[in-house]
Write an enzyme that holds these catalytic residues in place. Structure first.
Site, mmCIF file in Angstrom:
data_model
loop_
_atom_site.group_PDB
_atom_site.id
_atom_site.type_symbol
_atom_site.label_atom_id
_atom_site.label_comp_id
_atom_site.label_asym_id
_atom_site.label_seq_id
_atom_site.Cartn_x
_atom_site.Cartn_y
_atom_site.Cartn_z
ATOM 1 N N ASN B 70 41.602 -0.052 54.967
ATOM 2 C CA ASN B 70 41.301 0.426 56.582
ATOM 3 C C ASN B 70 40.931 -1.108 57.519
ATOM 4 O O ASN B 70 40.595 -1.690 56.170
ATOM 5 C CB ASN B 70 40.555 0.996 56.745
ATOM 6 C CG ASN B 70 38.204 0.345 56.213
ATOM 7 O OD1 ASN B 70 38.731 -0.051 57.444
ATOM 8 N ND2 ASN B 70 37.823 0.078 55.512
ATOM 9 N N ALA B 71 41.480 -1.165 59.029
ATOM 10 C CA ALA B 71 40.920 -2.288 59.157
ATOM 11 C C ALA B 71 40.289 -2.252 60.563
ATOM 12 O O ALA B 71 41.611 -2.041 61.558
ATOM 13 C CB ALA B 71 42.198 -3.762 59.184
ATOM 14 N N CYS B 131 32.736 -7.825 55.418
ATOM 15 C CA CYS B 131 33.350 -6.359 56.502
ATOM 16 C C CYS B 131 34.994 -8.016 55.950
ATOM 17 O O CYS B 131 34.559 -8.405 56.480
ATOM 18 C CB CYS B 131 33.492 -6.378 57.225
ATOM 19 S SG CYS B 131 34.832 -5.082 58.710
ATOM 20 N N LYS B 167 24.531 -5.673 52.432
ATOM 21 C CA LYS B 167 25.753 -5.616 51.203
ATOM 22 C C LYS B 167 26.584 -6.408 50.507
ATOM 23 O O LYS B 167 26.961 -7.197 51.904
ATOM 24 C CB LYS B 167 26.679 -4.329 52.999
ATOM 25 C CG LYS B 167 27.734 -3.483 51.963
ATOM 26 C CD LYS B 167 28.585 -2.404 52.859
ATOM 27 C CE LYS B 167 29.130 -1.763 51.564
ATOM 28 N NZ LYS B 167 29.462 -0.364 52.286
ATOM 29 N N GLY B 219 38.245 3.697 47.784
ATOM 30 C CA GLY B 219 38.854 5.003 47.336
ATOM 31 C C GLY B 219 38.760 4.552 46.124
ATOM 32 O O GLY B 219 38.158 4.243 45.089
ATOM 33 N N GLY B 271 31.853 7.694 50.697
ATOM 34 C CA GLY B 271 32.988 6.479 51.434
ATOM 35 C C GLY B 271 33.776 7.913 51.798
ATOM 36 O O GLY B 271 33.749 8.329 52.843
#
Lengths: 312, 308
Positions: B70-71, B131, B167, B219, B271
């Site tokens: 994902n971006a 991120c 995080k 994942g 997630g």
């Protein structure tokens, strides 16, 4: 805690039938578990479901088309979104019909589903087409954009009996017509009747890129021609379009040129379909402030007004 | 046998170790149609920044073998709108809410944390310094020990009675170095791991699939690495400092969650699995209890960091 009535859910479904009806397309029908009835009976045309395919087996190696041998090796983990071709509410249950093209790792696995198999379905998702309050509804379908418009036509027929429907269908070739009931005229093979529309006495104008069915050229060209010749009352006409993005962009241009409002059903890569991942962004414009912002295809769409989308 | 699977995250008690991972569950109520949010131990919201952010261009996501990239680019409504519209919704639930915060500059993080610290509905904050999909803030902060020190210190000054979670990114040579800096400078808990920087190429166009070119891999593909990193940080930093870890990366089942707990995680996050089965997180506590029953374990505390 206050409880809102859920408008979507995660349900088990049983496969009633899964059958190829052409070289490219298959039709699958599911019966949803009873508790889905209330929610799914309200499903609008243009809404969709996310189907879990990760646990499905591949067909035997000799049944995999050569062009898919590479891609079929990929693992699938995400669900896949499918528009409804029809949603039929019975006394105790709801049956959902989906048309799919076998194009990749997920849809090749769906081929192996057989009657009685259980699958997990999330839906109904997104916002569908809003029903017309106009005298004329023009439906413009490109390729695999046909199923939700078939669904829409049957809903308009039953709920808006005073609205006349005209359909325009465009594909690359006659074999790409994503319809269950394609009939060629005995004497003129290019003259095609689509049973899904014919049964409602809806006139369907067809075009193909190669001229193998109907007129040769793009669907938006025959649409423009028809609008010039028929000059419908623009205050009493609405367009609905679903198909590949270039076709939708062209439909939006026709809508703008003829000043006919148009709803388009867009497609985006989706991880969830439920607004959680924010992956399926659609760039829109706020016409009051002329600023661009993103909406989500899965949650705010997939149906948008054509003039709110920033076409790339 | 009564089995206690409640845990303590600093001063906050969670009824079970299951939490949502930031960026996979919306702001507050998005999972309502699929599960009772009160069944969750804790809820970590999507990232919130000072100003609203549009996020990256599309394609923002792509599936890969056993995972996805994902971006998204930290698309969010901004702290003002979040406090006005979303925070009051938290009162409907008994589950503690933790707000993930992001920014372009250290001052942004401090400003957002300061505003959120005044919301009684919030139990804690999670610093997103990991991120991989933004050019400023995010991973550029989380890979530099000096910046991690400064940002943790500065934010800690304004969080008042809320707990501060940091995080961590796995995209570093030694994750324990960053973990230690965060703990030494006021982190009440660490959350790990964020996604791995990765790329998928469209061979027909010879271009990256994602508009951002790279994205964060999440994942099941990353789970064994995440388990290893949780265990490493547990042994080298968290256990000596008595700081809880929130472990995550590819968890889909109770057995996945238990691996992280045995490795040293006090809590676990769901997630990518929520994208596939949005009720996933609510089903796992029962599986953890079953495991405890089978192994004659009366409290989950006996399991945390019990790797032999």
């Amino acid at each position: 805690m206050e409880h809102k009535t859920p408008k979507k859910g995660i349900f088990n479904a049983s496969v009633l039938q899964n059958r190829a009806f052409s070289d490219k397309y298959s039709r699958i029908t599911f019966e949803l578990e009873k508790k889905a009835k209330t929610i799914f009976s309200k499903a609008a045309a243009g809404q969709f479901a996310e189907i879990e395919v990760a646990g499905l087996a591949l067909p035997a190696q000799n049944s995999i088309p050569q062009q898919l041998t590479d891609v079929s090796q990929r693992n699938v983990i995400l669900r896949r979104p499918f528009s409804f071709a029809d949603v039929v509410t019975g006394k105790d249950s709801v049956v959902v019909e989906i048309l799919y093209a076998v194009v990749g790792a997920a849809t090749i696995r769906m081929k192996t589903l057989k009657t009685g198999d259980k699958v997990s379905v999330i839906g109904p998702l997104g916002n569908g087409f809003s029903l017309p309050d106009k005298k004329l509804a023009i439906l413009v379908a490109g390729g695999m954009g046909a199923p939700p418009l078939v669904h829409l036509s049957s809903i308009i027929k039953s709920q808006c009996p005073d609205t006349e429907i005209v359909v325009f269908v465009g594909t690359k070739s006659v074999s790409d017509l994503a319809f269950f009931e394609v009939k060629a005229d005995k004497f003129d093979k290019k003259k095609i009747t689509l049973g899904e529309f014919d049964r409602h006495k809806i006139k369907a104008h067809i075009s193909t890129d190669d001229g193998s069915a109907g007129s040769k050229g793009f669907v938006t060209e025959i649409l423009k021609q028809w609008l010039k010749e028929n000059k419908p009352d623009i205050n009493n006409t609405i367009m609905y379009a679903c198909g590949p993005e270039p076709m939708l962009r062209a439909s939006a241009a026709v809508s703008s040129e003829f000043k006919i409002p148009c709803q388009v059903s867009l497609e985006r890569r989706m991880a969830c379909g439920t607004g959680l991942c924010q992956g399926c962004a659609v760039k829109c414009i706020d016409k009051k402030t002329n600023t661009e912002f993103y909406k989500l295809c899965c949650k705010d769409g997939p149906v948008f007004w054509s003039d709110e989308v920033v076409w790339q | 046998m009564a089995i206690d699977i409640s845990i303590n995250l600093g001063s906050v008690k969670l009824k079970n170790p299951l939490m949502t991972a930031s960026g996979t569950c919306g702001y507050v109520d998005e999972l309502d149609d699929f599960m009772d949010i009160n069944q969750l131990g804790g809820y970590i919201t999507k990232s919130i920044s000072m100003q609203p952010r549009m996020g990256n261009d599309v394609p923002r996501i792509v599936e890969t073998d056993s995972g996805m990239l994902n971006a998204i680019g930290l698309a969010n409504i901004g702290v003002e709108k979040f406090i006005a519209e979303k925070v009051p919704m938290m009162e409907r639930y008994k589950t503690p809410f933790f707000v993930n915060i992001a920014g372009r500059e250290i001052e942004d993080y401090v400003a957002v944390a300061d505003k959120l610290s005044q919301c009684k509905q919030i139990a804690g904050m999670e610093l997103n310094i990991s991120c991989p999909n933004v050019k400023q803030g995010g991973i550029t902060f989380g890979t530099d020990p000096a910046v991690v020190k400064q940002i943790t210190c500065e934010v800690k000054k304004v969080v008042r009675d809320k707990i501060l979670i940091v995080k961590l990114t796995p995209n570093v040579t030694n994750i324990s170095t960053i973990a230690k800096v965060a703990v030494d400078n006021g982190a009440d808990a660490l959350s790990l791991i964020n996604t791995f920087t990765a790329m998928v190429i469209d061979i027909e166009t010879r271009k990256p699939v994602l508009a951002n070119r790279t994205g964060g891999l999440s994942g099941p593909a990353i789970r064994p690495i995440a388990v290893y990193l949780v265990n490493k940080v547990y042994n080298e930093v968290a256990k000596p400092a008595n700081i809880p870890l929130i472990g995550g990366g590819g968890i889909r089942t109770a057995s996945d969650a238990l691996e992280f707990i045995i490795a040293g995680a006090t809590a676990v996050t769901i997630g990518t699995a929520s994208f596939i089965n949005p009720d996933c997180a609510s089903k796992i506590p029962a599986g953890i209890k079953d495991y405890c029953q089978r192994h004659n374990i009366s409290s989950i505390a006996e399991l945390i960091g019990s790797l032999k």
